[in-house]
Design an enzyme around this catalytic site. Sequence first.
Site, short mmCIF file in Angstrom:
data_model
loop_
_atom_site.label_atom_id
_atom_site.label_comp_id
_atom_site.label_asym_id
_atom_site.label_seq_id
_atom_site.Cartn_x
_atom_site.Cartn_y
_atom_site.Cartn_z
N LEU A 90 0.69 -0.94 0.23
CA LEU A 90 0.28 -0.48 0.22
C LEU A 90 0.91 1.26 0.24
CD1 LEU A 90 -3.17 -0.83 2.20
CD2 LEU A 90 -2.56 -1.36 -0.15
N CYS A 91 2.19 1.31 -0.18
CA CYS A 91 3.19 2.52 -0.24
C CYS A 91 2.66 2.74 -1.62
CB CYS A 91 4.78 2.06 -0.03
SG CYS A 91 4.67 1.87 1.36
N HIS A 92 2.90 4.40 -2.07
CA HIS A 92 2.88 4.90 -3.08
C HIS A 92 4.42 4.86 -3.62
CE1 HIS A 92 -0.60 6.41 -0.31
NE2 HIS A 92 -0.57 7.00 -1.65
N MET A 128 8.60 4.48 5.23
CA MET A 128 8.97 3.39 5.14
C MET A 128 9.80 2.96 4.22
SD MET A 128 6.63 1.69 6.71
CE MET A 128 7.16 0.02 5.32
N GLU A 129 10.54 4.24 2.91
CA GLU A 129 11.35 3.67 2.17
C GLU A 129 12.74 3.78 2.80
OE1 GLU A 129 8.09 4.52 -0.46
OE2 GLU A 129 9.16 5.56 1.72
N ASP A 143 23.54 -12.03 4.74
CA ASP A 143 23.62 -13.30 3.79
C ASP A 143 25.33 -12.56 2.71
OD1 ASP A 143 23.32 -14.73 0.76
OD2 ASP A 143 23.43 -13.05 -0.60
#
EC number: 4.6.1.17
Length: 172
Positions: A90-92, A128-129, A143
Amino acid sequence: MARKPSKTRPSKAKSGPALTHIGATGEARMVDVSDKPATERLAVAEGRVLMTRATLDLIVSGNAKKGDVLGTARIAGIMAAKRTSELIPLCHPLALSKVTVDIEPDAKLPGCLVRASVKVTGPTGVEMEALTAVSVACLTIYDMIKAVERGVRIEGIHLVEKLGGKSGHYRA
């Protein structure tokens, strides 16, 4: 056996702020930001990757088998910030102005402190970014060293600071 979706509706009691990504009938939705003004926004997030001192020394010396751990993780974090809307439903999608990912080896942890700063001029924030950048940078470090040490831990990913927008300034 597949579970049927719940038909329970969310309570309409006004006990606090409403969740902006939930519609009136409980469905997930993308928030409409078309009427919001474009303002400068900044978010900073950080996290830690904990490991043994020997593994940290391997990273710092540049002798890890997979190559430049910190450089690769930095680029992975930047790439992740730019692709957040593809990973978080739901992020733009945003035209980011600036993304920085800094990774500091810290012998006291021992491990690496990962910090991301994301900037945009737009109608919605970039928390969020920044969090995605830190998460993916930490995962990339994991990793690249997991063959050397299986007990590596990723901890403490959180928003440190947010500037701009309707809710103003936040600092953890």
